[in-house]
Write an enzyme that holds these catalytic residues in place. Structure first.
Site, short mmCIF file in Angstrom:
data_model
loop_
_atom_site.label_atom_id
_atom_site.label_comp_id
_atom_site.label_asym_id
_atom_site.label_seq_id
_atom_site.Cartn_x
_atom_site.Cartn_y
_atom_site.Cartn_z
N GLY A 21 0.84 -1.20 0.00
CA GLY A 21 0.00 0.00 0.00
C GLY A 21 0.86 1.23 0.00
O GLY A 21 2.09 1.17 -0.17
N GLY A 22 0.24 2.38 0.20
CA GLY A 22 0.96 3.63 0.15
C GLY A 22 1.94 3.79 1.29
O GLY A 22 2.97 4.44 1.15
N ALA A 24 2.60 0.99 3.74
CA ALA A 24 3.05 -0.25 4.36
C ALA A 24 3.01 -1.40 3.37
O ALA A 24 2.29 -1.36 2.37
CB ALA A 24 2.19 -0.57 5.58
N VAL A 26 2.38 -5.67 3.23
CA VAL A 26 1.64 -6.68 3.98
C VAL A 26 2.23 -8.05 3.68
O VAL A 26 2.45 -8.41 2.51
CB VAL A 26 0.14 -6.65 3.63
CG1 VAL A 26 -0.62 -7.65 4.50
CG2 VAL A 26 -0.43 -5.25 3.80
N LYS A 41 1.34 -6.16 8.77
CA LYS A 41 1.52 -4.93 8.00
C LYS A 41 2.72 -4.19 8.58
O LYS A 41 2.74 -3.83 9.76
CB LYS A 41 0.25 -4.07 8.08
CG LYS A 41 0.38 -2.73 7.35
CD LYS A 41 -0.97 -2.04 7.22
CE LYS A 41 -1.82 -2.67 6.16
NZ LYS A 41 -3.01 -1.86 5.82
N ASP A 135 -11.77 6.38 5.46
CA ASP A 135 -11.19 5.92 4.20
C ASP A 135 -11.96 4.70 3.67
O ASP A 135 -11.36 3.71 3.23
CB ASP A 135 -9.71 5.58 4.40
CG ASP A 135 -8.95 5.47 3.08
OD1 ASP A 135 -9.50 5.91 2.06
OD2 ASP A 135 -7.83 4.93 3.08
#
Length: 731
Positions: A21-22, A24, A26, A41, A135
């Site tokens: 992700g932006g 982190a 996983v 994460k 979000d």
């Protein structure tokens, strides 16, 4: 990046990377203590050096760990191991809702409704614990292989919001609520809006608002109405479409109040697909009941009536009424009875053959009368008997008594607040200004007195300018907002703008499990009454601002450096100290509003309880002050109330945005100019180094705006955040 086989915290064995992700990566891991598979994460390296972000990240993750619900991805553990910061979560075997929609195109009605209900139940559980997701989007919703729907990443957006100069929002702009893209206060109803957009995408296979840039999409959320989902899915049940429309109302007051109501209507829609049970307030021209504000009601009550009744030989005067079905003072039954009698009377006249002859006679008479009036007016004006101008006719609305303008033709606007209408008119007339009543509004002023005015008191305007004002209807109920994450300065302004009397106190903060202050110095700790409470306008509210950790009586602490900061930034940075005084001083070198010097000097020691910190703030040069005053007179309608003219610059600094991968960026600026959103591209396709020093020229006279930052990833710009920024007039 972690390697397969590594063990974190002597417990979690990394088995492989399963996503990124932006902020982190996983990994799938095995928990050897409990002998189960988990998802870990891990924060990316660029965020590990930001201690403030790490602290917030841990705090929010720990709050999310308190959520246990079948429709929420549970958080098991939070910690760090030799600089590796991680969150251990429930491992869900499945795909994201975004992938599922992409795979199927669009979902069936029952499937979409079932997923929406499960997501709503997860969000309801979070809201009941005081946690707002902020979000909600298909990418953060996972569908497991056994059909369970789970929401993930609770609290992550909130943790990221403290990583920049202001409110950096992680959520995709496609799903963000109007208040979020505006950079304002968001709450549970923001999640409801995002859920509505997600449901729209499930049933149509597309998002309602799209565009070439994030700014274009954001403006659509603010200004455009979405295409009804039934246009793309004709078989969509009426009730489900109404639910989507109610969730995605631009006004928060028109949306569902809480998730429980959403769940109830979604379940009802499965039983009665075509039912008309959704209570939706439309903004249209039909005669439907809508909730309007006190100000709107006041404007309606004071709008001059321009319609006039028209007489006709065949039309009874009682039958003809512009814009009204019946008079306010008669009930509907009497009105209908009178209409019936009138209709019977006209029918009899027509039967007797009286209508045609009488109509011709009256028309001839009217034509003669009109001709006679025209001749009289022409002869009268030619002889000087008639000379009434439009200005004289409007003299009652805008009265100017004397000419007290200075040599530049400018006069100072008097303060009308709290004055009666008679007093306000007399004050304005004495300054060669007129007045115009715009309506009524709830305020802290006594009922019947002036509650607000435009232009504001003290501004210098041209003689004969009209001051528009509102009359107070008295106080109204106000809900204390959630001020978590606000500085004390900003929170005080928010409460003051709501019409509340604010008392600010400072208190030490409790420590979290890691020994850090739960609330950083200078930021809001609590309010009394607490958030969500309803109070009357004008009520007293105590705002408690954190002083950070208590190191004990008499312990000296280091004084931070605040030279060069704005006054508000300096006061926030000095939040630990009880006694902070501000003095002003003219300066040709330091721009107005910034700190010139401080005493004691930076990095010296002082007692936070008894020590006195003095900061000297620049007022600019005398000529600059004079220019600002003059400019204010030229633009009395600027949205921000700032002076106009000249060059307006923003030189704030941007920290590394969450999720930035080192690619080219695009910066887009949106400002409200004369009531309209104006977008400007600042940078496009440029690689920069963070922290990045802004040097932006904005619209003249507009002191604020929102800066959108996107990064070019695989040929497409992806939004990383947006920042409310301020502009100051360049010397």
């Amino acid at each position: 990046m972690l390697k397969t086989g590594m063990i974190i915290a002597e417990r979690y064995e990394i088995l492989g990377k399963i996503g990124t992700g932006g902020m982190a990566d996983v990994y799938k891991a095995k928990d050897h203590k409990l002998n189960r598979y988990v998802a870990v994460k891990v924060l990316k390296p660029e965020f590990r050096e930001d201690t403030t972000f790490i602290r917030k990240f841990k705090s929010e993750a720990q709050a999310a760990a308190g959520l246990t619900h079948p429709n929420i991805v549970n958080v098991f553990d939070v910690g760090d191991d030799e600089g590796v910061y991680y969150i251990v979560m429930e491992l869900i075997e499945g795909i994201t809702l975004k992938e599922y929609i992409t795979k199927k195109g669009k979902l069936s009605i029952k499937e979409a409704t079932s997923i929406a209900i499960q997501v709503s139940m997860g969000l309801e559980a979070a809201h009941n614990h005081g946690i707002v997701h902020r979000d909600v989007k298909p990418q953060n919703i996972i569908i497991s292989t056994d059909g369970k729907v789970k929401v993930t990443d609770f609290g992550i957006a909130r943790a990221a919001s403290s990583n920049t100069i202001s409110s950096n929002v992680m959520g995709s702009v496609h799903y963000s609520s109007p208040e979020q893209v505006r950079g304002g206060y968001s709450d549970e109803k923001s999640d409801i809006y995002s859920l509505g957009i997600t449901l729209y995408e499930m049933v149509t296979g597309r998002v309602p608002f799209d565009g070439d840039t994030t700014v274009a999409i954001a403006i659509k959320h603010l200004q455009e109405e979405m295409v009804a989902p039934s246009v793309y899915t004709p078989e969509l049940p009426y009730s489900l479409e109404q639910i989507i429309l109610k969730c995605t109302q631009k006004s928060v007051d028109r949306r569902y109040g809480e998730m429980e109501e959403v769940i109830s209507d979604l379940k009802h829609s499965l039983i009665d697909p075509q039912g008309d049970f959704v209570k939706l307030h439309d903004v249209d021209t039909d005669a439907k009941t809508v909730v309007i504000s006190d100000r709107e009601l006041g404007e309606i009550k004071h709008t001059p009536k321009t319609g006039q009744r028209v007489s006709s030989p065949d039309v009874d005067e009682e039958d003809y009424d512009i814009g009204y079905g019946y008079d306010d003072e008669e009930d509907e039954e009497d009105y209908r009875g009178r209409r019936k009698q009138s209709g019977t009377k006209k029918s009899k006249n027509k039967k007797n053959g009286q209508s045609g002859g009488r109509g011709l006679s009256i028309l001839a008479f009217l034509a003669s009368a009109v001709l006679l009036v025209v001749l009289i007016l022409v002869i009268g004006r030619a002889s000087g008997l008639f000379g009434v101008t439009q200005e004289e006719q409007s003299e009652e609305d805008t009265t100017v008594v004397s000419d007290s303008a200075d040599e530049d033709g400018l006069v100072e606007v008097p303060d009308l607040l709290g004055k009666s209408q008679t007093e306000a008119t007399a004050l304005a007339n004495a300054s060669s200004l007129g007045v115009q009543l715009m309506g009524e509004e709830a305020s802290t002023q006594a009922a019947g007195n002036v509650s607000s005015q435009s232009p504001s008191a003290g501004e210098r305007v041209a003689a004969n300018t009209t001051i528009q004002y509102y009359i107070s209807t008295g106080s109204t109920s106000i809900t204390i907002p959630d001020l978590d994450g606000y500085t004390g300065i900003d929170a005080e302004q928010v409460l003051t703008d709501l019409g509340l009397a604010v008392t600010v106190t400072k208190a030490y903060s409790e420590a979290d499990s890691n020994g850090y202050a739960l609330v950083d110095p200078g930021y809001v700790s609590s309010t009394s009454p607490e958030e969500g409470s309803s109070v009357e306008a004008g009520s007293s509210v105590t705002l408690v601002v954190s002083r950070g950790l208590d190191y004990g009586t008499g312990v000296q602490v280091e004084v931070p450096s605040v030279v060069g900061m704005t006054q508000n930034e300096a006061l926030t940075t000095l939040g630990k100290f009880l006694n902070v005084t501000t003095v002003e001083q003219a300066s040709a070198e330091v721009e107005a509003g910034r700190v010139i010097s401080q005493s004691p000097e930076a990095y010296s020691s002082a007692d936070p309880d008894t020590g006195v910190i003095t900061i000297t703030v620049s007022t600019g040069t005398e000529s600059a002050v004079t220019d600002t005053t003059t400019d204010t007179t030229d633009t009395t309608t600027a949205d921000t109330g700032a002076s106009s003219g000249g060059v307006w610059k923003c030189t704030q600094q941007l920290d590394t945005p969450v999720g930035y991968q080192g690619g080219a960026i695009r910066l887009e600026l949106v400002q409200e100019v004369n009531g309209e959103s104006v977008a400007t591209t600042v940078l496009d396709g440029v690689t920069v180094t963070f922290p990045y020093q802004l040097d932006i020229t904005g619209a003249s006279g507009v002191s604020s705006g929102t800066l959108y930052l996107s990064e070019l990833v695989n040929g497409t710009y992806e939004q990383l955040g947006y920042y409310p920024i301020t502009f100051e007039q360049a010397e």
